[in-house]
Design an enzyme around this catalytic site. Structure first.
Site, mmCIF file in Angstrom:
data_model
loop_
_atom_site.group_PDB
_atom_site.id
_atom_site.type_symbol
_atom_site.label_atom_id
_atom_site.label_comp_id
_atom_site.label_asym_id
_atom_site.label_seq_id
_atom_site.Cartn_x
_atom_site.Cartn_y
_atom_site.Cartn_z
ATOM 1 N N ASP A 1 -0.287 4.969 0.874
ATOM 2 C CA ASP A 1 -0.517 6.097 2.057
ATOM 3 C C ASP A 1 -0.482 5.472 3.339
ATOM 4 O O ASP A 1 -1.307 4.675 3.750
ATOM 5 C CB ASP A 1 -1.797 6.641 1.676
ATOM 6 C CG ASP A 1 -1.565 7.760 0.446
ATOM 7 O OD1 ASP A 1 -1.175 8.848 0.575
ATOM 8 O OD2 ASP A 1 -2.181 7.472 -0.556
ATOM 9 N N ASP B 1 0.774 -1.070 0.076
ATOM 10 C CA ASP B 1 -0.097 0.070 0.135
ATOM 11 C C ASP B 1 0.857 1.199 0.221
ATOM 12 O O ASP B 1 2.079 1.122 0.205
ATOM 13 C CB ASP B 1 -0.851 -0.080 1.228
ATOM 14 C CG ASP B 1 -1.794 1.190 1.344
ATOM 15 O OD1 ASP B 1 -2.361 1.514 0.545
ATOM 16 O OD2 ASP B 1 -1.837 1.660 2.653
ATOM 17 N N ASP C 1 -1.672 -0.630 5.996
ATOM 18 C CA ASP C 1 -2.038 0.012 7.267
ATOM 19 C C ASP C 1 -3.682 0.172 7.498
ATOM 20 O O ASP C 1 -4.086 0.588 8.484
ATOM 21 C CB ASP C 1 -1.437 1.107 7.411
ATOM 22 C CG ASP C 1 -1.767 2.331 6.609
ATOM 23 O OD1 ASP C 1 -2.264 3.471 6.935
ATOM 24 O OD2 ASP C 1 -2.008 2.000 5.293
#
Length: 206
Positions: free
Chosen positions: A17, A15, A171
């Site tokens: 961001d 991922d 996250d």
């Protein structure tokens, strides 16, 4: 405690961001630039809940939550222009980037993000990370976004690796769900990261 690559992993998917890029403070700041124009203060809890979704869905949520008489696409335009102009404030998340550098040339790697393609490229180029990845799959490249698995399945396809041999580093709750739906190994990076002042990222309950 160090983030580990699974011994069965044949490819790695990251991922962007909050995983590779410590971008969340910049996202909050740029949403507040939008807020200055439209008369609201952005609630960071929206990012906690929606990390992984495309920007237009954030804008639609903002319009609804704050009762704005505004076109969500115009909010996206202002938000993205502000974000691109503030990209120099981004910093890498070293605990994750160290894995990228360690496994470069050893395993194929890609980025699977809910960001639009230009925003993804601006971040990866600013952080000097683009050269490490064989593919970048953005919100513009899929029809069904996280928590649906299409983003990560497309990463696997572009790398030529079967999903069950891909390890995803995430996250976001929606991204973790997407990786699980894709049948991939998934590592929630949040317990390993010091986000500094970004204390709103929820910790796993397990």
């Amino acid at each position: 405690m160090k983030i580990k690559v699974h011994p069965k992993a044949k490819a790695l998917i990251f991922d962007l961001d909050g995983t590779l890029s410590d971008s969340l403070p910049v996202h909050i700041a740029t949403w507040n630039i939008v807020g200055e124009k439209y008369g609201f203060t952005f609630d960071p809890q929206i990012i906690v809940e929606m990390t992984g979704r495309p920007t237009i869905e954030f804008a639609e949520r903002v319009v609804e939550q704050y009762g704005l008489n505004a076109d969500p696409h115009e909010l996206v335009r202002i938000k993205q222009q502000s974000f691109w102009s503030m990209a120099h404030l981004l910093s890498p998340i070293d605990e994750v980037v160290s894995i990228v550098k360690e496994y470069y040339g050893k395993l194929p790697m890609s980025v699977g993000t809910g960001a639009g393609r230009k925003s993804a490229m601006v971040q990866l180029e600013t952080l000097d990370l683009l050269r490490y990845f064989e593919a970048v799959v953005s919100a513009d490249d899929v029809k069904k976004h996280k928590p649906q698995p299409e983003t990560f399945l497309e990463c696997a396809r572009l790398m030529g690796v079967e999903p069950q041999f891909c390890q995803v580093f995430e996250d976001g709750v929606l991204g973790i769900e997407a990786a699980e739906k894709a049948g991939m190994m998934v590592t929630d990076i949040r317990p390993f990261i010091n986000y500094g002042e970004w204390a709103l990222t929820p910790q796993p309950t397990e």
